[in-house]
Design a protein around this motif. Sequence first.
Motif, short mmCIF file in Angstrom:
data_model
loop_
_atom_site.label_atom_id
_atom_site.label_comp_id
_atom_site.label_asym_id
_atom_site.label_seq_id
_atom_site.Cartn_x
_atom_site.Cartn_y
_atom_site.Cartn_z
N PRO A 273 0.77 -1.24 0.02
CA PRO A 273 0.26 0.05 0.02
C PRO A 273 0.78 1.22 -0.09
CG PRO A 273 -0.10 -0.94 2.45
CD PRO A 273 0.50 -2.01 1.47
N PHE A 274 0.50 2.31 -0.67
CA PHE A 274 0.83 3.87 -0.56
C PHE A 274 2.08 3.73 -1.35
CE2 PHE A 274 -1.43 3.25 3.73
CZ PHE A 274 -2.50 3.64 3.34
N VAL A 275 2.77 2.99 -1.95
CA VAL A 275 3.92 3.05 -2.70
C VAL A 275 3.78 2.46 -4.07
CG1 VAL A 275 5.52 3.26 -0.57
CG2 VAL A 275 4.97 1.01 -1.65
N ASN A 276 4.49 2.97 -4.97
CA ASN A 276 4.60 2.32 -6.18
C ASN A 276 5.71 1.59 -6.43
OD1 ASN A 276 4.24 1.48 -8.79
ND2 ASN A 276 4.60 3.68 -9.72
N GLU A 277 5.92 0.10 -5.92
CA GLU A 277 7.04 -0.64 -5.98
C GLU A 277 7.70 -0.84 -7.40
OE1 GLU A 277 4.09 -1.58 -4.81
OE2 GLU A 277 3.69 -3.66 -5.16
N ALA A 278 6.84 -0.90 -8.46
CA ALA A 278 7.38 -0.98 -9.84
C ALA A 278 8.31 0.07 -9.90
CB ALA A 278 6.39 -1.04 -10.80
N ALA A 279 8.24 1.30 -9.55
CA ALA A 279 9.20 2.58 -10.01
C ALA A 279 10.31 2.32 -9.21
CB ALA A 279 8.36 3.67 -9.58
N TRP A 280 10.61 1.37 -8.31
CA TRP A 280 11.81 1.48 -7.50
C TRP A 280 13.04 1.12 -8.31
CZ3 TRP A 280 9.85 -1.77 -2.72
CH2 TRP A 280 9.00 -0.81 -1.91
N GLY A 281 12.58 0.62 -9.44
CA GLY A 281 13.84 0.04 -10.53
C GLY A 281 14.59 -1.19 -9.86
N ILE A 282 14.32 -1.92 -8.82
CA ILE A 282 15.21 -2.90 -8.54
C ILE A 282 14.83 -4.14 -9.18
CG2 ILE A 282 15.35 -2.06 -6.02
CD1 ILE A 282 13.05 -3.89 -5.17
N ASN A 283 15.45 -5.40 -9.27
CA ASN A 283 15.41 -6.47 -9.70
C ASN A 283 14.11 -7.13 -9.79
OD1 ASN A 283 16.10 -8.76 -10.81
ND2 ASN A 283 17.66 -9.24 -9.50
N GLN A 284 13.76 -7.64 -10.87
CA GLN A 284 12.30 -8.20 -10.84
C GLN A 284 12.22 -9.27 -9.97
OE1 GLN A 284 11.51 -9.37 -14.88
NE2 GLN A 284 9.41 -9.93 -14.43
N ASN A 285 13.24 -10.36 -9.77
CA ASN A 285 13.25 -11.08 -8.89
C ASN A 285 12.85 -10.84 -7.52
OD1 ASN A 285 13.39 -13.02 -11.07
ND2 ASN A 285 15.47 -13.26 -10.76
N LEU A 286 13.73 -9.92 -7.20
CA LEU A 286 13.57 -9.33 -5.67
C LEU A 286 12.21 -8.68 -5.61
CD1 LEU A 286 15.52 -9.13 -3.31
CD2 LEU A 286 15.69 -6.51 -4.17
N LEU A 287 11.75 -8.11 -6.43
CA LEU A 287 10.42 -7.67 -6.23
C LEU A 287 9.41 -8.60 -6.30
CD1 LEU A 287 9.55 -4.60 -7.01
CD2 LEU A 287 8.61 -4.99 -9.11
N ALA A 288 9.50 -9.77 -7.03
CA ALA A 288 8.41 -10.95 -6.78
C ALA A 288 8.62 -11.44 -5.42
CB ALA A 288 8.63 -11.86 -7.87
N ILE A 289 9.66 -11.46 -4.87
CA ILE A 289 10.01 -12.12 -3.48
C ILE A 289 9.04 -11.10 -2.43
CG2 ILE A 289 11.53 -12.74 -1.74
CD1 ILE A 289 13.38 -13.67 -4.22
N ILE A 290 9.29 -9.80 -2.66
CA ILE A 290 8.72 -8.82 -1.94
C ILE A 290 7.47 -8.95 -1.83
CG2 ILE A 290 8.27 -6.29 -1.47
CD1 ILE A 290 11.26 -5.97 -2.14
N GLY A 291 6.81 -9.21 -3.32
CA GLY A 291 5.38 -9.16 -3.37
C GLY A 291 4.64 -10.43 -2.65
N PHE A 292 5.53 -11.42 -2.83
CA PHE A 292 5.17 -12.73 -2.11
C PHE A 292 5.06 -12.88 -0.56
CE2 PHE A 292 6.05 -16.91 -0.32
CZ PHE A 292 5.18 -17.73 -0.81
N VAL A 293 5.99 -12.09 0.00
CA VAL A 293 6.32 -11.96 1.29
C VAL A 293 5.00 -11.08 1.95
CG1 VAL A 293 7.34 -10.76 3.28
CG2 VAL A 293 8.39 -12.04 1.54
N VAL A 294 4.62 -10.04 1.12
CA VAL A 294 3.66 -8.99 1.44
C VAL A 294 2.19 -9.91 1.49
CG1 VAL A 294 2.17 -7.13 0.48
CG2 VAL A 294 4.53 -6.95 0.49
N LEU A 295 2.02 -10.81 0.33
CA LEU A 295 0.96 -11.49 0.35
C LEU A 295 0.86 -12.50 1.53
CD1 LEU A 295 -1.58 -12.19 -1.04
CD2 LEU A 295 -0.41 -13.83 -2.51
N MET A 296 1.89 -13.03 1.93
CA MET A 296 1.99 -14.05 3.14
C MET A 296 1.62 -13.35 4.22
SD MET A 296 2.17 -16.69 1.77
CE MET A 296 2.46 -17.72 3.18
N THR A 297 2.07 -11.95 4.47
CA THR A 297 1.87 -11.36 5.76
C THR A 297 0.22 -10.91 5.78
OG1 THR A 297 3.81 -10.29 5.11
CG2 THR A 297 2.58 -9.08 6.75
N LYS A 298 -0.43 -10.49 4.56
CA LYS A 298 -1.64 -10.17 4.74
C LYS A 298 -2.49 -11.47 5.01
CE LYS A 298 -1.38 -6.63 1.11
NZ LYS A 298 -1.53 -6.15 0.03
N ALA A 299 -2.02 -12.65 4.52
CA ALA A 299 -2.87 -14.09 4.74
C ALA A 299 -2.48 -14.23 6.12
CB ALA A 299 -2.17 -15.02 3.85
N GLY A 300 -1.35 -13.92 6.72
CA GLY A 300 -1.19 -14.17 7.99
C GLY A 300 -2.03 -13.39 9.22
#
Lengths: 349, 166
Positions: A273-300
């Motif tokens: 929420p509140f940030v545009n993570e696609a604009a950070w310009g970091i590695n795509q794989n890292l972004l995917a892992i961060i996204g996964f962790v965020v989803l798991m946090t919400k589910a938790g």
Amino acid sequence: MIILQTIGFLVLEKFLLVGLIVSLSMIVAMYATYAERKIAAFLQDRIGPNRAGIFGLLQPLADGGKLFFKEEIIPLASSKFLFILGPCLAMITALLTSAVIPWSTPLHLFGKDIPLQVADVNIGILFIFGVVSLGVYGIMIGGWASNNKFSLMAAVRGGSQMVSYELPMGLALIAVLMITGDLRMSVIVQNQVAHGWHIIYQPLGFLIFFICALAECNRTPFDLPEAENELNFGYHQEYSSMKLGFYLFAEYINMFISGVVMSCLFFGGYDIPFVNEAAWGINQNLLAIIGFVVLMTKAGLFIFLFMWIRWTIPRFRYDQLMNLGWKKLVPLALANMVITAAVILWLNK
Amino acid sequence: MNITHILFWFLSVLAVFSALMVITSKNPVHSVLWLIVTFFAISGHYILLNAQFLAIVNIIVYAGAIMVLFLFVIMLMNLNKSTEPIKHRWLQWAGAIAGLCLMLVLVAALKDTEIKGQAALVNSGDIGLIKNLGRELFTTYVVPFEISSILFLSAMVGAAVIGKKE
């Protein structure tokens, strides 16, 4: 040859993904049992399991081992095939729902994008709905095949409860689909990344969906099928050993999956929420892992909410359950649907 | 023989076999479960035709809701051998002959139709996808669609009225 290689790669990729997701669901469900006992202990001012490993962290393994080595009893008067089929069905339907969930943004490995979703089918959310509606059979068949009056009563209760609460759940979902205009889970999540989470547009829809999810998972205050003061133990009374374990485990997997589904439908899935993570310009794989962790946090957080409710609110009476479902939630969901449709029509003019 | 053919034959055999098991099993609960298997086989056929929406709705509505109600009734009725009324043999013969007559009529009716020449669009048609289906239903077939929804509404009202009469 090249086509064969691509197909082989695709099959391998999907198999790996399915294996990963299934083991993930298992592990989360295992530690959900531990979390449930710890949270219950916390809310009741106890310590909870603390003997196996540090902080009792090996407790789920100990429980699983105990269930495995218990004597297996199949009642003589039961119909044997169906008695075994019951827990199998409960487990299969619990695991199947995870097939259409987008776990994160695509990974980029070996020069190609690998979507972290097993199947992005055209009917997306309806697939989850179909599998959930089949979840009734695990309970019904198990309860009937046990040849025990209490089991049968619990199974009938469970079945009617799940069929009744599917209705408002579907109606709440229709409002979300009207906003998105697509049934694919990936599109639903991307729409929220672009236009804000659905919880902003659909607070009432989310509330209805959440209550129905509690009922679909047979969680308190809707755990009528397991009301032990009326029905001894519920639909799995005659079960022992790992077959009982499957029933109990399926409930925790259902809880995890419904947490993930609610995150995807109303809380933006893997979106931060509140940030545009696609604009950070970091590695795509890292972004995917961060996204996964965020989803798991919400589910938790959803799993925690489920447990919090379980140890706070007492159980409904059966007629109250049916009244709430049919006389309150269905009209509310219908009104929500009509209002959403009217607003969308008005804004589009 | 590619994978679509293999799946088609597998699903067809499964559908016919489970449909036969519905009418031949002694236990009514087993009959209902076989009927669910039949619905699954038919949904599999829909998926082969790329009619995903129809397939999943078939499962949600028939296998997921209507069959659960069937199971309720049958499980609670406690149907045993002793409570089953004994039927005359000539009644069974009459049933068999009537069924065969119906099949004869159906075969005779379908024998010369044009459907025989048209092959189904296997795995390629996209009319079964939800967007196309919705557009078609609400433009070309809107009148029959609305009429059938009124039919459902009246059935619901009827059920509520009957249920209220104690």
